[in-house]
Write an enzyme that holds these catalytic residues in place. Sequence first.
Site, short mmCIF file in Angstrom:
data_model
loop_
_atom_site.label_atom_id
_atom_site.label_comp_id
_atom_site.label_asym_id
_atom_site.label_seq_id
_atom_site.Cartn_x
_atom_site.Cartn_y
_atom_site.Cartn_z
CE LYS A 1 44.43 55.89 9.25
NZ LYS A 1 44.55 54.63 8.54
CG ASP B 1 44.11 53.68 12.74
OD1 ASP B 1 44.71 54.40 13.57
OD2 ASP B 1 44.48 53.53 11.56
#
Length: 816
Positions: free
Chosen positions: A683, A679
Amino acid sequence: MKVLKFGGTSVGSVASISTLLDIMEHEVEAGERPVTVLSAMSGITNLLLQAAEEAALGKPTAQHLQELESRHFGVVKSLLEVQRQNPVLTKLKLYLNELEDLLQGIQSLRELTPQTRDLVVSYGERCSTYMVSKIAAQRFPEAVFVDASELIKTDSHFGQARVHIELTERLIRCFCHEHPGKLLFVTGFIASNEHGRITTLGRGGSDYTAAIWGAALHASEIQIWTDVNGMMTADPRMVKKAFSLPELSYTEAMELSYFGAKVIYPPTMIPAFLRRIPIVIKNTFDLGFAGTTIRHDCRPSELPIKGISSINDISVINLVGSGMVGKAGFSGRLFSLLAREQINVVLITQASSEHSITFAVQPQDAVLAQQLIAQEFELELQAKKLELPSIEPDLAVLAIVGENMKQTPGIAGKLFQALGRNGINVRAIAQGSSEYNISVIISRADLAKALNAVHDAFFVELTKTLHVFCLGTGNIGSELFRQLHAHRELLREQNGVQVNVIGISNTSRMVIDTNGIGLDDWHSTLNGGAEPADLPRFIQRMKALNLPNCVLVDNTASPEPVACYEEVLKASIAVVTCNKLGNSGSYQQYRLLHEAARQHGADFYYETNVGAGLPIIRTLKDLRTSGDRVLRIEAILSGTISFIFNHFGGEVAFHEVVREAQERGYTEPDPRDDLNGKDFMRKMLILARDAGFPLELDDVVIEPMLPTACLEAPSVEAFYKQLQAHQGYFEQLKQQAASSGKVLRYIGRLEDGQVRIALEMVDQQHPFYLLSGSDNIISFSTERYKERPLVVKGPGAGAEVTAAGVFADLVNVGTR
Ligand code: ADP
Ligand code: ASP
Ligand code: MG
């Protein structure tokens, strides 16, 4: 002396006629002797026209005659004392018999001329006015019925006759002179030519009749009684937020009504303007409303424009060719030709190259205009100096009107921005040289959306309504609804934005309601009346509704909605999303989405893709648009990882910290979903792309934070066992850091166009040294922020802050 005119709805029912009489009584008690002009009962003019058309086709008309009789007789029987009824019913019957003969004549001839059509419709005003005058005579014995066709003299342009003003005024004055002290009830709309044949003044012409009488008698005021609160900023049937205008100049009223504000008939303003008689538009159905006054000495207004009006069906004719260039008199020839044939040209624009002329006409005139041009310019066409004129149907005109336009720059900009942002294509533009009006031609299908969007744009003191379609009703979705509901008043007052959620869908059900879905019980709406979820249909319906200021909010983490973004942006619908998959898929997709948003003027906001509600994406964007250059970005963008390293100090073991993070609900059910850094990679990738680097996910280098055995353990419990087994490894790292006065941090770093995520040791000087809880932190080193980087820090995860970030993005769409 005043002239009072009552429109169709004001004489349309027993109740409204009673109100009309009360209004008159009020005037009479105040010592006035008003002249009262009346329209046909509502719907009757249309009914008569229909009967005439049908008679010409040989169809029976008995049913229409029956309806005419019952509407009028019904009123007489309710409002007239029984002993007075007979003569009135007889006279009405006489009118209707004449009409019946006339319709039979049309039926036998199978022909309806404009002259006969005028005669047929004249019965509407004659019946209503005669009837009301007799009802009024009960209260005012001096009431007299006046058939104005004997006094208003016109040319023979049936359907829209031009008035011989001098003669008419003389006849009116003479008549009044001969009837002193009487209360005159005058038919609106109808007149006659020099042979005494009935003519009419154009649809809506009773207003004009009132102005003609007002001017002839030097009235102090002309009151137009209708069914709305005066002239409004737009047609209230099309724009819910339209509001009443207290004052207008004659020119403003003329321009608004010329472009479709039906509440007053444009020619009405001329006699009133010449004699400076104020026109007051009042509402029979709301006596408390003070009225809109049209006058010459209007007080200055704050509003940049007074109103927006529209003509909802127009055809445009394009004339293209070199034959017009530098040819003096070409357009003169063109437009005199059209004038000669009584074709009304609504709007004209000519390119400065003179290579083309575009003009708008009523759809029923388009083919004739095209033929006339082909005949008139036959030689030019043969010589190929002109192309055959083309007709574009199904268009509409939208006009903004106001005298303040003259002094205010940026009005056109605002208009085109509102249209552009809503994906409305402008076919042609015209600005009157008076600068009282800017008109644009757009597709008919876009008219309602355009009117509302332009209204929102100009009347900023009103709230702007966002029409929102939401996907996802999980933690973030429901929290967003809660916040929107809780802050709706604040949003309206402070930001001037009203969020109307029109559609909600999750993976099982969906609901769309154009009136807006109540956010206090969206849950039961979705579970109650909703239909099975169907994302493509949801998107299609959203597009088809063609609502202004429309936004799609994606609160899911699924790929399906992302696949629709491009289509949605291309429909000029804004996208607000917390779903990272859109910007972290292929670079090609990232570019397509951003391009689509730019080209179609649609906002694409995704602040919550990185650091939830923290202003990270926005900060980066502001830095870049202000000309700064990003040199380096360092970041900790995982709340879970942040928590773990912030607490991994002293005696406590690594696996214990992970366990605590899980118990506090900071991790996914399998903590490795956070700790594997996937994740975080997405980002960082989004940041890198927004900073201008065309990277793919594979380009992001990640040094795993955990030993392979931990990552590959078959279950969560086995994972914890492995963590414990590797306790020595983590302890060693911790010791190593501590011995040099440092702490461990798992940091993402963008430098020289490369992204790398790795475990680092940072000392007290580093901004990431002191980090607490599960905070995210990001530091931007740029040309401007070189010495000391710009740092954003704070809670970067959780439904509440993420929903708040989505909320903020929505407000940005609303206030931009
Ligand atoms: P009447 O029969 O009283 O003459 P009309 O139907 O001719 O009434 O005109 C009133 C109607 O004009 C209103 O019901 C309204 O729908 C329409 N209208 C269009 N534009 C405007 C506007 N800008 N302000 C007020 N009314 C408008
Ligand atoms: N009755 C006519 C019409 O409907 C005139 C008017 O009402 O002003 O157009
Ligand atoms: Mg009218």
